[in-house]
Design a protein around this motif. Structure first.
Motif, PDB file in Angstrom:
ATOM      1  N   ALA A 143      17.138   1.500  10.850  1.00 51.60           N
ATOM      2  CA  ALA A 143      16.077   2.167  11.611  1.00 51.60           C
ATOM      3  C   ALA A 143      14.832   2.380  10.764  1.00 51.60           C
ATOM      4  N   LEU A 144      15.005   2.438   9.422  1.00 53.22           N
ATOM      5  CA  LEU A 144      13.861   2.640   8.534  1.00 53.22           C
ATOM      6  C   LEU A 144      13.070   1.354   8.289  1.00 53.22           C
ATOM      7  N   SER A 145      13.722   0.190   8.495  1.00 50.71           N
ATOM      8  CA  SER A 145      13.072  -1.090   8.213  1.00 50.71           C
ATOM      9  C   SER A 145      11.747  -1.187   8.952  1.00 50.71           C
ATOM     10  N   GLY A 146      10.665  -1.504   8.184  1.00 53.99           N
ATOM     11  CA  GLY A 146       9.351  -1.470   8.815  1.00 53.99           C
ATOM     12  C   GLY A 146       8.441  -2.634   8.476  1.00 53.99           C
ATOM     13  N   THR A 147       8.890  -3.578   7.645  1.00 53.96           N
ATOM     14  CA  THR A 147       8.040  -4.711   7.284  1.00 53.96           C
ATOM     15  C   THR A 147       8.928  -5.858   6.808  1.00 53.96           C
ATOM     16  N   GLU A 148       8.334  -7.041   6.653  1.00 50.14           N
ATOM     17  CA  GLU A 148       9.095  -8.170   6.116  1.00 50.14           C
ATOM     18  C   GLU A 148       9.393  -7.967   4.632  1.00 50.14           C
ATOM     19  N   PRO A 149      10.531  -8.437   4.177  1.00 50.98           N
ATOM     20  CA  PRO A 149      11.642  -9.029   4.916  1.00 50.98           C
ATOM     21  C   PRO A 149      12.385  -7.970   5.725  1.00 50.98           C
ATOM     22  N   GLU A 150      12.746  -8.318   6.952  1.00 50.54           N
ATOM     23  CA  GLU A 150      13.291  -7.341   7.884  1.00 50.54           C
ATOM     24  C   GLU A 150      14.805  -7.221   7.772  1.00 50.54           C
ATOM     25  N   GLY A 151      15.309  -6.098   8.281  1.00 49.18           N
ATOM     26  CA  GLY A 151      16.747  -5.863   8.329  1.00 49.18           C
ATOM     27  C   GLY A 151      17.318  -5.352   7.023  1.00 49.18           C
ATOM     28  N   LEU A 152      18.642  -5.235   6.991  1.00 50.20           N
ATOM     29  CA  LEU A 152      19.323  -4.798   5.774  1.00 50.20           C
ATOM     30  C   LEU A 152      19.208  -5.877   4.697  1.00 50.20           C
ATOM     31  N   LEU A 153      18.866  -5.466   3.488  1.00 51.53           N
ATOM     32  CA  LEU A 153      18.569  -6.409   2.414  1.00 51.53           C
ATOM     33  C   LEU A 153      19.522  -6.241   1.238  1.00 51.53           C
ATOM     34  N   GLN A 154      19.767  -7.364   0.564  1.00 54.44           N
ATOM     35  CA  GLN A 154      20.515  -7.365  -0.694  1.00 54.44           C
ATOM     36  C   GLN A 154      19.499  -7.627  -1.802  1.00 54.44           C
ATOM     37  N   VAL A 155      19.232  -6.624  -2.611  1.00 55.87           N
ATOM     38  CA  VAL A 155      18.143  -6.688  -3.593  1.00 55.87           C
ATOM     39  C   VAL A 155      18.719  -6.647  -5.002  1.00 55.87           C
ATOM     40  N   GLY A 159      19.412  -1.893   0.971  1.00 58.33           N
ATOM     41  CA  GLY A 159      18.392  -1.118   1.663  1.00 58.33           C
ATOM     42  C   GLY A 159      17.502  -1.972   2.535  1.00 58.33           C
ATOM     43  N   VAL A 160      16.280  -1.486   2.723  1.00 55.95           N
ATOM     44  CA  VAL A 160      15.329  -2.148   3.621  1.00 55.95           C
ATOM     45  C   VAL A 160      13.938  -2.113   2.997  1.00 55.95           C
ATOM     46  N   ALA A 161      13.043  -2.909   3.573  1.00 59.13           N
ATOM     47  CA  ALA A 161      11.645  -2.932   3.139  1.00 59.13           C
ATOM     48  C   ALA A 161      10.813  -2.070   4.070  1.00 59.13           C
ATOM     49  N   VAL A 162       9.918  -1.295   3.468  1.00 57.57           N
ATOM     50  CA  VAL A 162       8.976  -0.483   4.237  1.00 57.57           C
ATOM     51  C   VAL A 162       7.587  -0.698   3.654  1.00 57.57           C
ATOM     52  N   SER A 163       6.558  -0.301   4.367  1.00 59.97           N
ATOM     53  CA  SER A 163       5.201  -0.442   3.860  1.00 59.97           C
ATOM     54  C   SER A 163       5.001   0.439   2.640  1.00 59.97           C
ATOM     55  N   ALA A 215       1.581  -5.326  -1.163  1.00 61.02           N
ATOM     56  CA  ALA A 215       2.563  -4.478  -1.828  1.00 61.02           C
ATOM     57  C   ALA A 215       3.428  -3.776  -0.784  1.00 61.02           C
ATOM     58  N   PHE A 216       4.707  -3.639  -1.088  1.00 64.74           N
ATOM     59  CA  PHE A 216       5.601  -2.907  -0.196  1.00 64.74           C
ATOM     60  C   PHE A 216       6.635  -2.170  -1.035  1.00 64.74           C
ATOM     61  N   ARG A 217       7.510  -1.477  -0.368  1.00 63.94           N
ATOM     62  CA  ARG A 217       8.501  -0.633  -1.043  1.00 63.94           C
ATOM     63  C   ARG A 217       9.887  -0.965  -0.509  1.00 63.94           C
ATOM     64  N   LEU A 218      10.857  -1.012  -1.409  1.00 65.58           N
ATOM     65  CA  LEU A 218      12.254  -1.192  -1.019  1.00 65.58           C
ATOM     66  C   LEU A 218      12.966   0.145  -1.181  1.00 65.58           C
ATOM     67  N   VAL A 219      13.631   0.605  -0.147  1.00 62.26           N
ATOM     68  CA  VAL A 219      14.329   1.893  -0.200  1.00 62.26           C
ATOM     69  C   VAL A 219      15.782   1.699   0.221  1.00 62.26           C
TER      70      VAL A 219
END
Length: 289
Positions: A173-185, A204-208, A135-139
């Motif tokens: 800078a917040l990106s912390g897990t895969e998928p990495e980098g700026l994301l289109q969700v 946004g990005v993916a974080v734990s 499980a991860f979080r998209l912010v």
């Protein structure tokens, strides 16, 4: 899946004037309503609900032209409780009212019965991999936007360009897990995926899962599960959209996986300065079929 879609098309014909039990059919076919609707929409080029309406109005048009019954009787026979509701649906399909068609014999726009067939395609390999992710979080920054299947979505583009440059750097800078980098969700998309229907778009990005989201950012919780990841490279966004379509027309029908509810995610690995070309990864949530 081809067999399941043809059974669904048969069911439409058998129950044109009734509410379809798509959930029950999906269960008997060993799949899910979500996956069945998504595959129908992708392959047919229209949502299931739109196909049902077009078929109802195609059959109803014959009754209208024959002129043997009054319009209320025809409306009720085809699942409508009033001539007004029937007339709106009829005009949306044929571009004319039932009274105009009864008087002049047209114009009519018929919807043929759909049949899905397996054709010899897939001669170009699809680069993909399957991964299990906890499980991860998209912010990031979310907005409700209409779905556009081809070309640049101006609503998404406006949402992204409205963010100040430093905000993109902050998100990276917040990106912390895969998928990495700026994301289109894309999230909260209707299973039918109709053009113009609304979805939640998050830049946004993916974080734990344990990483708290800043108070000024939106968050999407993503449960643990398996993902199919497809790589595309070429003119942007056309190549990415072609790859997305090919998952429905080629990959899912020939692989033992189906879509499960969840966000679709695009990460851009490389791109030209003007974004005319890009190498991307498309992440789709899947489960065994």
């Amino acid at each position: 899946m081809i067999s399941a879609l043809n059974r669904l098309a048969d069911l439409v014909e058998e129950h044109l004037a009734e509410e379809l039990d798509v959930h029950g059919l999906a269960r008997t076919l060993g799949t899910t309503e979500y996956h069945l609707r998504r595959m129908f929409s992708s392959l047919a080029g229209m949502p299931l609900s739109e196909y049902v309406r077009r078929r109802r109005m195609t059959v109803a048009a014959a009754d209208v032209v024959r002129g043997e019954d009054d319009l209320l009787s025809i409306a009720v026979r085809h699942g409508y409780g009033s001539t007004e509701a029937f007339g709106r649906a009829f005009r949306a399909v044929h571009g004319a009212t039932p009274r105009d068609v009864r008087r002049e014999g047209g114009p009519l726009r018929a919807q043929p019965q759909l049949r899905f067939r397996l054709t010899v395609e897939g001669n170009i390999p699809m680069d993909n991999r399957l991964v299990d992710r906890p499980a991860f979080r998209l912010v990031g920054h979310a907005a409700r936007v209409p779905l556009i299947h081809r070309g640049v979505n101006p609503h998404i583009q406006q949402h992204i360009t409205a963010l100040p440059p430093q905000e993109h750097l902050r998100l990276k800078a917040l990106s912390g897990t895969e998928p990495e980098g700026l994301l289109q969700v894309c999230d909260d998309m209707a299973p039918d995926g109709a053009e113009g229907s609304e979805l939640t778009y998050l830049h946004g990005v993916a974080v734990s899962r344990d990483t708290p989201a800043p108070d000024d950012l939106d968050a999407i919780e993503v449960p643990a599960g398996r993902w199919a990841i497809f790589r595309s490279s070429g003119p942007y966004p056309r190549t990415l959209q072609t790859t997305w379509a090919a998952t429905a027309t080629e990959w899912f029908p020939s692989n033992p996986w189906r879509l499960r509810p969840g966000p679709s995610i695009v990460t851009v690995l490389e791109r030209a300065d003007d974004f005319s070309t890009a190498t991307c990864e498309l992440w789709l949530p899947v489960e065994p079929a």
